[in-house]
Motif scaffolding. Structure first.
Motif, PDB file in Angstrom:
ATOM      1  N   HIS A 116     -33.434 -42.956 -61.853  1.00 40.59           N
ATOM      2  CA  HIS A 116     -33.684 -44.396 -61.749  1.00 40.59           C
ATOM      3  C   HIS A 116     -32.387 -45.140 -61.432  1.00 40.59           C
ATOM      4  N   GLU A 117     -31.310 -44.798 -62.130  1.00 38.57           N
ATOM      5  CA  GLU A 117     -30.029 -45.466 -61.904  1.00 38.57           C
ATOM      6  C   GLU A 117     -29.453 -45.114 -60.542  1.00 38.57           C
ATOM      7  N   SER A 118     -29.599 -43.865 -60.114  1.00 44.87           N
ATOM      8  CA  SER A 118     -29.144 -43.486 -58.767  1.00 44.87           C
ATOM      9  C   SER A 118     -29.852 -44.314 -57.713  1.00 44.87           C
ATOM     10  N   GLU A 119     -31.155 -44.495 -57.877  1.00 42.53           N
ATOM     11  CA  GLU A 119     -31.909 -45.282 -56.897  1.00 42.53           C
ATOM     12  C   GLU A 119     -31.505 -46.754 -56.938  1.00 42.53           C
ATOM     13  N   LEU A 120     -31.189 -47.289 -58.120  1.00 42.80           N
ATOM     14  CA  LEU A 120     -30.683 -48.670 -58.181  1.00 42.80           C
ATOM     15  C   LEU A 120     -29.420 -48.803 -57.341  1.00 42.80           C
ATOM     16  N   VAL A 121     -28.516 -47.853 -57.496  1.00 46.03           N
ATOM     17  CA  VAL A 121     -27.258 -47.864 -56.739  1.00 46.03           C
ATOM     18  C   VAL A 121     -27.540 -47.790 -55.240  1.00 46.03           C
ATOM     19  N   ILE A 122     -28.335 -46.824 -54.832  1.00 46.29           N
ATOM     20  CA  ILE A 122     -28.570 -46.581 -53.410  1.00 46.29           C
ATOM     21  C   ILE A 122     -29.274 -47.768 -52.752  1.00 46.29           C
ATOM     22  N   ILE A 123     -30.285 -48.291 -53.411  1.00 49.43           N
ATOM     23  CA  ILE A 123     -31.014 -49.419 -52.832  1.00 49.43           C
ATOM     24  C   ILE A 123     -30.120 -50.651 -52.745  1.00 49.43           C
ATOM     25  N   ARG A 124     -29.275 -50.857 -53.745  1.00 51.34           N
ATOM     26  CA  ARG A 124     -28.362 -52.002 -53.687  1.00 51.34           C
ATOM     27  C   ARG A 124     -27.363 -51.839 -52.534  1.00 51.34           C
ATOM     28  N   VAL A 125     -26.815 -50.636 -52.358  1.00 51.03           N
ATOM     29  CA  VAL A 125     -25.910 -50.384 -51.231  1.00 51.03           C
ATOM     30  C   VAL A 125     -26.632 -50.661 -49.915  1.00 51.03           C
ATOM     31  N   ALA A 126     -27.835 -50.132 -49.768  1.00 52.03           N
ATOM     32  CA  ALA A 126     -28.598 -50.329 -48.535  1.00 52.03           C
ATOM     33  C   ALA A 126     -28.840 -51.810 -48.274  1.00 52.03           C
ATOM     34  N   HIS A 127     -29.151 -52.557 -49.333  1.00 50.87           N
ATOM     35  CA  HIS A 127     -29.365 -53.998 -49.184  1.00 50.87           C
ATOM     36  C   HIS A 127     -28.084 -54.698 -48.732  1.00 50.87           C
ATOM     37  N   LEU A 128     -26.980 -54.389 -49.396  1.00 51.39           N
ATOM     38  CA  LEU A 128     -25.708 -55.030 -49.045  1.00 51.39           C
ATOM     39  C   LEU A 128     -25.292 -54.710 -47.612  1.00 51.39           C
ATOM     40  N   ARG A 129     -25.567 -53.506 -47.165  1.00 54.76           N
ATOM     41  CA  ARG A 129     -25.191 -53.076 -45.811  1.00 54.76           C
ATOM     42  C   ARG A 129     -26.243 -53.429 -44.763  1.00 54.76           C
ATOM     43  N   GLY A 130     -27.386 -53.962 -45.187  1.00 57.91           N
ATOM     44  CA  GLY A 130     -28.433 -54.300 -44.228  1.00 57.91           C
ATOM     45  C   GLY A 130     -28.974 -53.077 -43.508  1.00 57.91           C
ATOM     46  N   CYS A 131     -29.005 -51.945 -44.204  1.00 58.57           N
ATOM     47  CA  CYS A 131     -29.437 -50.684 -43.602  1.00 58.57           C
ATOM     48  C   CYS A 131     -30.919 -50.463 -43.914  1.00 58.57           C
ATOM     49  N   GLU A 132     -31.769 -50.858 -42.968  1.00 58.85           N
ATOM     50  CA  GLU A 132     -33.211 -50.772 -43.169  1.00 58.85           C
ATOM     51  C   GLU A 132     -33.692 -49.341 -43.319  1.00 58.85           C
ATOM     52  N   TYR A 133     -33.070 -48.408 -42.599  1.00 60.17           N
ATOM     53  CA  TYR A 133     -33.470 -47.001 -42.715  1.00 60.17           C
ATOM     54  C   TYR A 133     -33.269 -46.532 -44.155  1.00 60.17           C
ATOM     55  N   GLU A 134     -32.105 -46.766 -44.698  1.00 59.64           N
ATOM     56  CA  GLU A 134     -31.803 -46.358 -46.071  1.00 59.64           C
ATOM     57  C   GLU A 134     -32.719 -47.084 -47.058  1.00 59.64           C
ATOM     58  N   MET A 135     -32.979 -48.366 -46.809  1.00 58.69           N
ATOM     59  CA  MET A 135     -33.899 -49.123 -47.674  1.00 58.69           C
ATOM     60  C   MET A 135     -35.284 -48.502 -47.651  1.00 58.69           C
ATOM     61  N   ASP A 136     -35.838 -48.258 -46.465  1.00 57.61           N
ATOM     62  CA  ASP A 136     -37.176 -47.672 -46.356  1.00 57.61           C
ATOM     63  C   ASP A 136     -37.273 -46.386 -47.170  1.00 57.61           C
TER      64      ASP A 136
END
Length: 177
Positions: A65-85
């Motif tokens: 759960h915490e890993s996904e919080l980190v990854i999704i936040r990074v993807a959001h900050l970077r505007g990386c839709e692929y990583e977000m999806d």
């Protein structure tokens, strides 16, 4: 926008990477995970990257759960839709609800975070923005994590920040497009 390097198939990936791509695509819930069919073109480098990446997530010490919080936040900050999806799908399996996803978009300032998750997300924001963590942010994070986990957090943030940059630079298209 067209990909700068087309996703590979059997000839470009080689037999081993082709099988890995197939398995990872299914695990990701798609018939063609473009990230893996593109990076797979690097043959052994791809497998080395997968090993490293897999040691961080899903094989890391942090709760999923915490890993996904980190990854999704990074993807959001970077505007990386692929990583977000990709990580919205994986995050759901790890308990990242629509409400939590909305909070992730707001960041560590959202009122509903626990002190631990607020510290984690503040570290994500600061490391992505400044490439460093100030002493106050580090001290707050260290209240909640041991030394090994602190190292893993920094590696995880940087891994997914770098991956977002790779996806963007190579113009890897979102799966299903």
């Amino acid at each position: 926008m067209q990909p700068r390097i087309s996703p590979g198939r059997l000839r470009e990936l080689g037999a081993l990477n082709w099988v890995v791509w197939q398995v990872l695509s299914r695990a990701a819930g798609t018939h063609d995970a473009h990230l893996f069919s593109t990076l797979g073109r690097t043959r052994g480098l791809f497998r080395g990257w997968l090993h490293f990446s897999g040691k961080l997530m899903p094989g890391g010490r942090l709760p999923r759960h915490e890993s996904e919080l980190v990854i999704i936040r990074v993807a959001h900050l970077r505007g990386c839709e692929y990583e977000m999806d990709h990580h919205i799908r994986l995050g759901r399996r790890a308990g990242v609800t629509s409400e939590i996803l909305e909070r992730l978009r707001k960041g560590p300032e959202a009122a509903e975070w626990s002190d631990k998750h607020r510290a984690l997300l503040a570290a994500v924001d600061q490391l992505v923005e400044t490439r460093d963590l100030d002493d106050d942010t580090w001290a707050e994070l260290a209240k909640h994590y041991d030394e090994r986990s602190l190292i893993e957090i920094v590696l995880l943030i940087n891994q997914y920040d770098g991956l977002a940059a790779t996806i963007t630079a190579l113009r890897i298209q979102r799966d299903g497009l």
